[in-house]
Design an enzyme around this catalytic site. Structure first.
Site, PDB file in Angstrom:
ATOM      1  N   SER A 144      55.633  59.781  -3.669  1.00 52.26           N
ATOM      2  CA  SER A 144      55.674  59.068  -4.851  1.00 52.26           C
ATOM      3  C   SER A 144      54.824  59.965  -5.953  1.00 52.26           C
ATOM      4  O   SER A 144      53.875  60.616  -5.307  1.00 52.26           O
ATOM      5  CB  SER A 144      54.892  57.784  -4.630  1.00 52.26           C
ATOM      6  OG  SER A 144      54.499  57.314  -6.092  1.00 52.26           O
ATOM      7  N   TYR A 157      46.574  53.418  -2.232  1.00 57.51           N
ATOM      8  CA  TYR A 157      48.233  53.780  -2.200  1.00 57.51           C
ATOM      9  C   TYR A 157      48.305  55.090  -2.276  1.00 57.51           C
ATOM     10  O   TYR A 157      49.113  55.972  -1.577  1.00 57.51           O
ATOM     11  CB  TYR A 157      49.009  52.988  -3.130  1.00 57.51           C
ATOM     12  CG  TYR A 157      50.327  53.212  -3.206  1.00 57.51           C
ATOM     13  CD1 TYR A 157      51.552  52.703  -2.324  1.00 57.51           C
ATOM     14  CD2 TYR A 157      51.072  53.801  -4.201  1.00 57.51           C
ATOM     15  CE1 TYR A 157      52.787  52.952  -2.354  1.00 57.51           C
ATOM     16  CE2 TYR A 157      52.221  54.326  -4.685  1.00 57.51           C
ATOM     17  CZ  TYR A 157      53.030  53.644  -3.515  1.00 57.51           C
ATOM     18  OH  TYR A 157      54.432  54.076  -3.401  1.00 57.51           O
TER      19      TYR A 157
END
Length: 251
Positions: A144, A157
């Protein structure tokens, strides 16, 4: 074995209910992939995903897989690879967590890290060894852009994805020349169930767009894929923004 265009004829998805993974599997089945393994926790969603791919003509199997149980990974993946060569492993499991809640609940924060990073290290190493033993194949890992630089809004995250991204790059270097292709995929904000309650970010993308980029990356044997491609330039700039300025940005 892969077809003449470098696309897999057999696919193993770790995280078998991931919307990005299923969009990718559908695209590859249409392109000639014939055998698909969906590995994940047993659920109606996993069975439904398998049925959808069977309707497209694929021979689909499911397998019980839990990212949080690394002691089982070698056994689970070993049984799958024992059924025949796997041309591509797509490591697609992960959780977003709840930043505000997880900052107050370290146990919840650790679960994000264990799922996104620790579980991926275990599964990634097991899959890589199996691919290397058969002498060919691709390991595609969903990272990501959140891992590119820590942001106040999602640093738990983001840190787990930063670790995953670095691990995958190193694994790719370790496997260079073995016949195993390793590809890191860095999507931006993906419009999906996982982000349904979040405000849409600029340059948002879709599972289908990520699947298209994965297919192109496989054809080109890319090592890193950004989705959308413009994020490569954006993140290159953001990495060099002074920390005091970056802290004040609304990201």
């Amino acid at each position: 074995m892969k077809d003449a265009f470098g696309l897999p004829q057999s696919l193993l998805v770790l995280g078998g209910t991931s919307e990005i993974a299923l969009a990718t599997a559908r695209r590859l089945v249409v392109r000639r992939a014939r055998t698909v393994w969906l590995a994940g926790r047993p659920s109606p969603a996993l069975e439904s995903a398998a049925a959808d791919l069977r309707a497209l003509g694929a021979d689909v199997h499911t397998a019980d897989f839990d990212a949080l149980d690394p002691e089982s990974h070698e056994t689970v993946l070993g049984k799958i690879f024992a059924q025949g060569d796997i041309d591509m492993v797509l490591l697609a499991f992960g959780i977003l967590g709840d930043q505000a809640h997880d900052e107050r609940d370290p146990v919840a924060a650790v679960r994000v890290a264990q799922t996104n990073y620790t579980g991926a290290v275990s599964a990634g190493l097991v899959a890589a060894r199996a691919l290397q033993s058969q002498g060919h194949g691709s390991l595609v890992v969903l990272s990501s852009v959140a891992g590119e630089r820590a942001r106040r809004s999602n640093f738990i995250y983001g840190s787990s994805k930063a670790g995953l991204d670095t691990f995958t790059q190193g694994l790719g270097d370790a496997l260079h020349g073995t016949g195993v292709h390793v590809m890191v995929v860095r999507p931006g904000f993906v419009k999906s169930r996982m982000t349904a309650d979040l405000e849409e970010a600029p340059l948002a993308t879709t599972p289908e767009a990520v699947a298209t980029a994965i297919e192109l990356g496989l054809r080109r044997r890319s090592e890193t894929v950004w989705v959308p491609g413009a994020l490569r330039v954006v993140m290159s700039a953001l990495r060099h923004v002074p920390r005091g300025v970056f802290r004040r940005l609304s990201l």
